[in-house]
Write an enzyme that holds these catalytic residues in place. Structure first.
Site, PDB file in Angstrom:
ATOM      1  CG  ASN A   1      -1.707   1.225   1.434  1.00 26.22           C
ATOM      2  OD1 ASN A   1      -1.789   2.064   0.539  1.00 26.22           O
ATOM      3  ND2 ASN A   1      -2.313   1.364   2.604  1.00 26.22           N
TER       4      ASN A   1
ATOM      5  CE  LYS B   1      -0.148   3.266   4.789  1.00 25.96           C
ATOM      6  NZ  LYS B   1      -0.041   3.365   6.231  1.00 25.96           N
TER       7      LYS B   1
ATOM      8  CG  HIS C   1      -5.895   1.862   5.476  1.00 24.11           C
ATOM      9  ND1 HIS C   1      -5.439   2.839   6.329  1.00 24.11           N
ATOM     10  CD2 HIS C   1      -4.871   0.998   5.292  1.00 24.11           C
ATOM     11  CE1 HIS C   1      -4.182   2.578   6.647  1.00 24.11           C
ATOM     12  NE2 HIS C   1      -3.807   1.461   6.025  1.00 24.11           N
TER      13      HIS C   1
ATOM     14  CD  GLU D   1      -2.843   5.507   6.876  1.00 26.14           C
ATOM     15  OE1 GLU D   1      -2.866   5.544   5.632  1.00 26.14           O
ATOM     16  OE2 GLU D   1      -1.887   5.028   7.517  1.00 26.14           O
TER      17      GLU D   1
ATOM     18  CD  GLU E   1      -3.489  -2.623   7.630  1.00 22.74           C
ATOM     19  OE1 GLU E   1      -2.406  -2.876   7.104  1.00 22.74           O
ATOM     20  OE2 GLU E   1      -4.078  -1.543   7.471  1.00 22.74           O
TER      21      GLU E   1
ATOM     22  N   GLY F   1       2.443   2.217  10.812  1.00 24.70           N
ATOM     23  CA  GLY F   1       3.370   3.326  10.618  1.00 24.70           C
ATOM     24  C   GLY F   1       4.119   3.750  11.868  1.00 24.70           C
TER      25      GLY F   1
ATOM     26  CB  SER G   1       5.188  -1.719  12.123  1.00 20.72           C
ATOM     27  OG  SER G   1       4.806  -0.373  12.363  1.00 20.72           O
TER      28      SER G   1
END
Ligand code: PGA
Length: 245
Positions: free
Chosen positions: A8, A10, A99, A101, A169, A175, A207
């Site tokens: 991904n 991003k 996701h 985010e 996740e 991250g 991570s």
């Protein structure tokens, strides 16, 4: 079942040239066959505008293409949005949905995620449906409940799950360099399996590095990985592919 290693990207990289270079380098690390004979499937999810360039860098039998998001309506007056059908036409086979985010920065609720998953499946594509708890939720012993609610709501009224991929996740691991231990990840996977339809592939994300990737596949028994930061370094991503075989 083959192992899925998904990158991904991003909102990276910043230029088309860099995207082309990264895709070309990754392509060189994609194995055509695993030693065992079963292929590792490598997926790249670049920003929308790089899909065409990245697609051109696919070698024969190499990586597949995916998107990081889509809108749930099929077509029409939705300025700035991209439908699952448009992504299919651009060569995507997978679309990430839910996701953390997008939940955090764009207000995506379980209901919106559910609509997106339906749209992705409706276009004949495979959703990579993300679920995971925040640190507070884990610290207050609510991780299992939160993930269960996200998954049940996200999959409401969906019966055809043969293309579905679930990515566990934990938000606190994304991250941060603070990956979830494979033991804790395995415990959550075992919980998820209690209510997820049989046959759905389950990935771990948060991570992931070339150092820890094998633990999730070989010890914890995940069917693959969703890789963010480490997928932007072709050599590191290549090692993740190799170490996950
Ligand atoms: P990370 O991101 O590997 O950089 O933690 C994972 C993800 O957001 O999918």
């Amino acid at each position: 079942m083959n192992i899925l290693i998904a990158g991904n990207w991003k909102m990276n990289p910043q230029t088309k040239k860099e995207a082309e270079e990264l895709a070309e380098k990754v392509a060189a690390f994609v194995p055509l066959k695993r030693d065992s004979g079963a292929p590792v499937e490598v997926l790249i999810c670049p920003p929308f505008v790089y899909l065409a360039e990245v697609s051109l860098k696919r070698n024969e039998g190499g990586f597949v293409l995916g998107a990081q998001n889509c809108f749930y309506e099929e077509k029409g007056a939705f300025t700035g949005e991209v439908s699952a059908q448009i992504l299919k036409d651009a060569g995507c086979q997978y679309v990430i949905a839910g996701h953390s985010e997008r939940r955090k920065y764009f207000g995506e609720t379980d209901e919106i995620v559910n609509k997106k998953i339906k749209a992705i499946l409706g276009a004949g594509l495979a959703p990579i449906f993300c679920a995971g708890e925040t640190k507070d939720q884990r610290d207050s012993q609510n991780a299992e409940n939160v993930v269960e609610r996200q998954i049940k709501e996200g999959l409401k009224d969906i019966s055809a799950t043969d293309k579905l991929v679930l990515a566990y996740e934990p938000v606190w691991a994304i991250g941060t360099g603070n990956a979830c231990s494979w033991q804790d990840a395995e415990a959550m996977k075992n919980h998820i399996k209690k209510f997820l339809p049989e046959g759905v592939r389950i990935l771990y994300g948060g991570s992931v590095t070339s150092q820890n990737c094998a633990e999730y596949i070989k010890q914890a028994g995940f069917d693959g990985l969703l890789v963010g930061g480490a997928s932007l370094n072709a050599e590191e991503f290549g090692k993740i592919i190799k170490n996950s075989e």
